[in-house]
Design an enzyme around this catalytic site. Structure first.
Site, mmCIF file in Angstrom:
data_model
loop_
_atom_site.group_PDB
_atom_site.id
_atom_site.type_symbol
_atom_site.label_atom_id
_atom_site.label_comp_id
_atom_site.label_asym_id
_atom_site.label_seq_id
_atom_site.Cartn_x
_atom_site.Cartn_y
_atom_site.Cartn_z
ATOM 1 N N CYS A 187 -0.824 3.729 -6.779
ATOM 2 C CA CYS A 187 -1.717 3.073 -5.814
ATOM 3 C C CYS A 187 -1.904 1.643 -6.304
ATOM 4 O O CYS A 187 -2.143 1.436 -7.503
ATOM 5 C CB CYS A 187 -3.053 3.807 -5.744
ATOM 6 N N CYS A 190 0.863 -1.179 0.000
ATOM 7 C CA CYS A 190 0.000 0.000 0.000
ATOM 8 C C CYS A 190 0.904 1.235 0.000
ATOM 9 O O CYS A 190 1.702 1.419 0.935
ATOM 10 C CB CYS A 190 -0.857 -0.030 1.261
#
Ligand code: DGL
Length: 284
Positions: A197, A76
């Site tokens: 992302c 992440c």
């Protein structure tokens, strides 16, 4: 005490980190993995650093104590930006790999010197990202677009494969790419798009169809997997096993969502998906 057959922990706010898990499984086919999706608190991107840092430490603690992981991959960008330094401080001996937008590879491959970067508000607004950007040659210009709502829409589209869910994702991608400006191979155009992302990897075909064939799309799954392999090798913790090993998939939230993402994107068995209870954060 960890050993070579211990699992590797991987986590993300939700199902986006499955894109990193996919690359890890390709690079390290004999390894066992425990993937944790913090769906109860996803998305992280608009939550703020303190919240994300607290979740990251709680998840690191859980994976170490309950699964005796030999390495942790923070799949992440938002959690890496907010808290990888805290993980390092808390567990200095842990093999730790984070993900960050691939600005350097993008700068190296861009011919026009103009790079588009999409990511969460948390990642693109972080001090870590500012440092990374400052390390690029001055001839390279980054164009940044925080994509509020996009990770969430991608999560929903895993669960509801109906046209409305897909249309939401497509509309957001279109809006954010348009806001970035002109893509192409001509002078002054962005010829490279960095997917900052891990969720966005799952909409690569859509982004490609919106941008056309001249634009290079760059994500970080494969380099992160190679870095994990290097760390394991140096620590002599690589499993000697070559047969596909166990993958456990855990979520703090919606089990149906994790199952949908795992089977749709990774062709993994839904039987390996389970819910897990972690202490609730102070900020909830
Ligand atoms: N997949 C995550 C990232 O790479 C987080 C997205 C979110 O939770 O907002 O940043």
């Amino acid at each position: 005490m960890v050993h070579s057959s211990s699992p590797i922990g991987v986590f993300d706010s939700g199902v986006g980190g499955l894109s990193v898990l996919q690359a890890l499984r390709q690079e390290l086919p004999g390894e066992s993995f425990v993937y944790l999706a913090d769906n109860a608190y996803a998305p992280y991107g608009e939550r703020g650093d303190a919240f994300v840092a607290e979740r990251t430490l709680a998840i690191g603690n859980y994976l170490l104590r309950s699964h005796a992981i030999k390495a942790l991959v923070v799949a992440c960008n938002t959690a890496t930006a907010a808290a990888i330094h805290l993980l390092r401080a808390q567990w200095p001996d842990l093999l730790l790999v984070g993900v960050e937008p691939a600005l350097k590879p993008a700068a190296a491959s861009s011919r026009t010197g103009h790079i588009g970067v999409i990511g969460t508000r948390g990642t693109l607004g972080s001090a870590k990202f500012a440092q990374l950007q400052a390390s690029l040659p001055p001839t390279v210009q980054c164009h940044l677009q925080p994509c509020d709502g996009l990770a969430y829409a991608i999560e929903r589209s895993a669960l509801q494969s109906d046209d409305a869910a897909q249309a939401d994702v497509a509309a957001l991608c279109q809006r954010y790419l348009q806001a970035l400006g002109h893509f192409g191979s001509g002078d002054g155009s962005m010829d490279t798009l960095v997917l900052g992302c891990t969720h966005y990897v799952f909409v690569t075909p859509l982004l490609r169809s919106l941008l056309g064939p001249q634009v290079t799309l760059i994500d970080t799954g494969a380099p992160v997997a190679r870095q994990t392999a290097r760390l394991l090798q140096t620590a002599k913790l690589q499993t000697p096993d070559k047969t596909p090993a166990q993958v456990q998939l855990l979520t703090t939230g919606d089990l149906a969502l994790l199952r949908a993402g795992a089977s749709r994107w990774l062709q993994l068995s839904t039987a390996d998906c389970h819910t897990v209870a972690l202490p609730a954060p102070d900020y909830a």
